[in-house]
Design a protein around this motif. Structure first.
Motif, PDB file in Angstrom:
ATOM      1  N   SER A  80       8.110  29.530  14.309  1.00 54.80           N
ATOM      2  CA  SER A  80       9.356  28.787  14.116  1.00 54.80           C
ATOM      3  C   SER A  80       9.055  27.386  13.579  1.00 54.80           C
ATOM      4  O   SER A  80       9.111  26.404  14.305  1.00 54.80           O
ATOM      5  N   ILE A  81       8.749  27.340  12.287  1.00 54.66           N
ATOM      6  CA  ILE A  81       8.301  26.096  11.663  1.00 54.66           C
ATOM      7  C   ILE A  81       9.459  25.395  10.972  1.00 54.66           C
ATOM      8  O   ILE A  81      10.133  25.983  10.136  1.00 54.66           O
ATOM      9  N   PHE A  82       9.646  24.120  11.325  1.00 53.82           N
ATOM     10  CA  PHE A  82      10.619  23.304  10.619  1.00 53.82           C
ATOM     11  C   PHE A  82       9.935  22.507   9.512  1.00 53.82           C
ATOM     12  O   PHE A  82      10.405  22.451   8.391  1.00 53.82           O
ATOM     13  N   SER A  83       8.800  21.907   9.850  1.00 59.99           N
ATOM     14  CA  SER A  83       8.073  21.118   8.866  1.00 59.99           C
ATOM     15  C   SER A  83       6.609  21.006   9.283  1.00 59.99           C
ATOM     16  O   SER A  83       6.307  20.928  10.466  1.00 59.99           O
ATOM     17  N   ILE A  84       5.725  21.031   8.293  1.00 60.81           N
ATOM     18  CA  ILE A  84       4.295  20.831   8.548  1.00 60.81           C
ATOM     19  C   ILE A  84       3.862  19.522   7.915  1.00 60.81           C
ATOM     20  O   ILE A  84       4.134  19.280   6.740  1.00 60.81           O
ATOM     21  N   TYR A  85       3.198  18.718   8.659  1.00 63.01           N
ATOM     22  CA  TYR A  85       2.720  17.436   8.157  1.00 63.01           C
ATOM     23  C   TYR A  85       1.256  17.584   7.777  1.00 63.01           C
ATOM     24  O   TYR A  85       0.943  18.154   6.758  1.00 63.01           O
ATOM     25  N   ALA A  86       0.328  17.141   8.554  1.00 63.50           N
ATOM     26  CA  ALA A  86      -1.082  17.275   8.220  1.00 63.50           C
ATOM     27  C   ALA A  86      -1.540  18.728   8.355  1.00 63.50           C
ATOM     28  O   ALA A  86      -1.088  19.461   9.231  1.00 63.50           O
ATOM     29  N   MET A  87      -2.433  19.125   7.456  1.00 65.24           N
ATOM     30  CA  MET A  87      -3.136  20.413   7.572  1.00 65.24           C
ATOM     31  C   MET A  87      -4.585  20.127   7.231  1.00 65.24           C
ATOM     32  O   MET A  87      -4.901  19.740   6.105  1.00 65.24           O
ATOM     33  N   ASN A  88      -5.451  20.296   8.203  1.00 64.82           N
ATOM     34  CA  ASN A  88      -6.846  19.890   8.058  1.00 64.82           C
ATOM     35  C   ASN A  88      -7.787  21.035   8.388  1.00 64.82           C
ATOM     36  O   ASN A  88      -7.416  22.008   9.031  1.00 64.82           O
ATOM     37  N   TRP A  89      -9.038  20.856   7.972  1.00 62.30           N
ATOM     38  CA  TRP A  89     -10.116  21.746   8.366  1.00 62.30           C
ATOM     39  C   TRP A  89     -11.154  20.939   9.144  1.00 62.30           C
ATOM     40  O   TRP A  89     -11.553  19.859   8.710  1.00 62.30           O
ATOM     41  N   TYR A  90     -11.578  21.506  10.265  1.00 65.84           N
ATOM     42  CA  TYR A  90     -12.654  20.946  11.070  1.00 65.84           C
ATOM     43  C   TYR A  90     -13.764  21.996  11.167  1.00 65.84           C
ATOM     44  O   TYR A  90     -13.539  23.173  10.891  1.00 65.84           O
ATOM     45  N   ARG A  91     -14.918  21.559  11.584  1.00 62.86           N
ATOM     46  CA  ARG A  91     -15.991  22.519  11.847  1.00 62.86           C
ATOM     47  C   ARG A  91     -16.812  22.080  13.036  1.00 62.86           C
ATOM     48  O   ARG A  91     -16.893  20.885  13.345  1.00 62.86           O
ATOM     49  N   GLN A  92     -17.417  23.067  13.681  1.00 63.48           N
ATOM     50  CA  GLN A  92     -18.235  22.786  14.862  1.00 63.48           C
ATOM     51  C   GLN A  92     -19.453  23.688  14.836  1.00 63.48           C
ATOM     52  O   GLN A  92     -19.334  24.913  14.890  1.00 63.48           O
ATOM     53  N   ALA A  93     -20.627  23.067  14.755  1.00 62.01           N
ATOM     54  CA  ALA A  93     -21.879  23.804  14.813  1.00 62.01           C
ATOM     55  C   ALA A  93     -22.307  23.915  16.268  1.00 62.01           C
ATOM     56  O   ALA A  93     -21.878  23.114  17.109  1.00 62.01           O
ATOM     57  N   PRO A  94     -23.162  24.871  16.605  1.00 64.01           N
ATOM     58  CA  PRO A  94     -23.610  25.034  17.988  1.00 64.01           C
ATOM     59  C   PRO A  94     -24.211  23.749  18.538  1.00 64.01           C
ATOM     60  O   PRO A  94     -25.071  23.125  17.903  1.00 64.01           O
ATOM     61  N   GLY A  95     -23.748  23.345  19.711  1.00 68.83           N
ATOM     62  CA  GLY A  95     -24.271  22.149  20.357  1.00 68.83           C
ATOM     63  C   GLY A  95     -23.792  20.841  19.770  1.00 68.83           C
ATOM     64  O   GLY A  95     -24.241  19.774  20.187  1.00 68.83           O
ATOM     65  N   GLU A  96     -22.873  20.928  18.799  1.00 63.07           N
ATOM     66  CA  GLU A  96     -22.368  19.730  18.145  1.00 63.07           C
ATOM     67  C   GLU A  96     -20.887  19.535  18.452  1.00 63.07           C
ATOM     68  O   GLU A  96     -20.207  20.441  18.910  1.00 63.07           O
ATOM     69  N   GLN A  97     -20.394  18.336  18.155  1.00 67.02           N
ATOM     70  CA  GLN A  97     -18.970  18.083  18.329  1.00 67.02           C
ATOM     71  C   GLN A  97     -18.205  18.651  17.145  1.00 67.02           C
ATOM     72  O   GLN A  97     -18.775  18.952  16.105  1.00 67.02           O
ATOM     73  N   ARG A  98     -16.909  18.779  17.316  1.00 69.85           N
ATOM     74  CA  ARG A  98     -16.051  19.256  16.248  1.00 69.85           C
ATOM     75  C   ARG A  98     -15.745  18.084  15.312  1.00 69.85           C
ATOM     76  O   ARG A  98     -15.240  17.051  15.744  1.00 69.85           O
ATOM     77  N   ASP A  99     -16.032  18.253  14.039  1.00 70.91           N
ATOM     78  CA  ASP A  99     -15.880  17.183  13.068  1.00 70.91           C
ATOM     79  C   ASP A  99     -14.864  17.531  11.992  1.00 70.91           C
ATOM     80  O   ASP A  99     -14.748  18.695  11.584  1.00 70.91           O
ATOM     81  N   LEU A 100     -14.187  16.516  11.497  1.00 69.41           N
ATOM     82  CA  LEU A 100     -13.247  16.697  10.404  1.00 69.41           C
ATOM     83  C   LEU A 100     -14.014  16.950   9.109  1.00 69.41           C
ATOM     84  O   LEU A 100     -14.930  16.201   8.774  1.00 69.41           O
ATOM     85  N   VAL A 101     -13.622  17.989   8.394  1.00 71.49           N
ATOM     86  CA  VAL A 101     -14.247  18.322   7.114  1.00 71.49           C
ATOM     87  C   VAL A 101     -13.389  17.840   5.958  1.00 71.49           C
ATOM     88  O   VAL A 101     -13.854  17.188   5.029  1.00 71.49           O
ATOM     89  N   ALA A 102     -12.097  18.207   6.024  1.00 77.78           N
ATOM     90  CA  ALA A 102     -11.177  17.854   4.939  1.00 77.78           C
ATOM     91  C   ALA A 102      -9.767  17.793   5.499  1.00 77.78           C
ATOM     92  O   ALA A 102      -9.432  18.525   6.430  1.00 77.78           O
ATOM     93  N   ALA A 103      -8.957  16.919   4.906  1.00 79.98           N
ATOM     94  CA  ALA A 103      -7.600  16.725   5.393  1.00 79.98           C
ATOM     95  C   ALA A 103      -6.629  16.656   4.222  1.00 79.98           C
ATOM     96  O   ALA A 103      -6.986  16.192   3.126  1.00 79.98           O
ATOM     97  N   THR A 104      -5.412  17.096   4.468  1.00 81.93           N
ATOM     98  CA  THR A 104      -4.360  16.969   3.466  1.00 81.93           C
ATOM     99  C   THR A 104      -3.027  16.729   4.148  1.00 81.93           C
ATOM    100  O   THR A 104      -2.740  17.321   5.184  1.00 81.93           O
ATOM    101  N   GLY A 105      -2.240  15.822   3.567  1.00 82.79           N
ATOM    102  CA  GLY A 105      -0.921  15.539   4.086  1.00 82.79           C
ATOM    103  C   GLY A 105       0.141  16.290   3.298  1.00 82.79           C
ATOM    104  O   GLY A 105      -0.148  16.907   2.279  1.00 82.79           O
ATOM    105  N   SER A 106       1.369  16.225   3.764  1.00 81.46           N
ATOM    106  CA  SER A 106       2.445  16.974   3.115  1.00 81.46           C
ATOM    107  C   SER A 106       2.731  16.464   1.714  1.00 81.46           C
ATOM    108  O   SER A 106       3.260  17.191   0.879  1.00 81.46           O
ATOM    109  N   GLY A 107       2.358  15.219   1.434  1.00 79.87           N
ATOM    110  CA  GLY A 107       2.604  14.639   0.121  1.00 79.87           C
ATOM    111  C   GLY A 107       1.479  14.831  -0.869  1.00 79.87           C
ATOM    112  O   GLY A 107       1.544  14.324  -1.995  1.00 79.87           O
ATOM    113  N   GLY A 108       0.437  15.550  -0.474  1.00 76.21           N
ATOM    114  CA  GLY A 108      -0.658  15.832  -1.388  1.00 76.21           C
ATOM    115  C   GLY A 108      -1.900  14.991  -1.181  1.00 76.21           C
ATOM    116  O   GLY A 108      -2.903  15.178  -1.863  1.00 76.21           O
TER     117      GLY A 108
END
Length: 121
Positions: free
Chosen positions: A27-55
């Motif tokens: 039930s989606i009205f609007s999506i703002y940020a849509m990002n990709w994160y990654r987590q290697a074994p034993g590591e923290q989850r890090d931001l890889v790439a981000a995109t906002g609704s405006g491009g």
């Protein structure tokens, strides 16, 4: 309720390419940020790439020039094209979105369950 489902992970040799997809549904009205994160074994989850609704897009220094994030707002999808993959790109990749659901006055964060990317010869 909103769900994020990733696909496209797998095993690839160094120098190869993969394209990850993330579909948002519910039930989606609007999506703002849509990002990709990654987590290697034993590591923290890090931001890889981000995109906002405006491009707007941004990338971690480690993937600049190799990865490209894009989104299809009409389909509520975000993609990550990964080229020139390196062994150190091996991780579980997670989709993240900030979504305002129908009948909600506020947006909240959602995570997918992740997709494994393994870069190995």
């Amino acid at each position: 309720q909103v769900q994020l489902v990733e696909s496209g992970g797998g095993l690839v040799q160094p120098g190869g390419s993969l394209r990850l997809s993330c579909a948002a549904s519910g039930s989606i009205f609007s999506i703002y940020a849509m990002n990709w994160y990654r987590q290697a074994p034993g590591e923290q989850r890090d931001l890889v790439a981000a995109t906002g609704s405006g491009g707007f897009t941004s990338y971690a220094d480690s993937v600049k020039g190799r990865f490209t994030i894009s989104r299809d707002n009409a389909k509520n999808m975000v993609y990550l094209q990964m080229n020139s993959l390196k062994v150190e790109d091996t991780a579980v990749y997670y989709c993240y979105a900030v979504v305002r659901a129908v009948a909600s006055l506020t947006a909240r964060e959602y995570w997918g369950r992740g997709t494994q990317v393994t870069v190995s010869s």
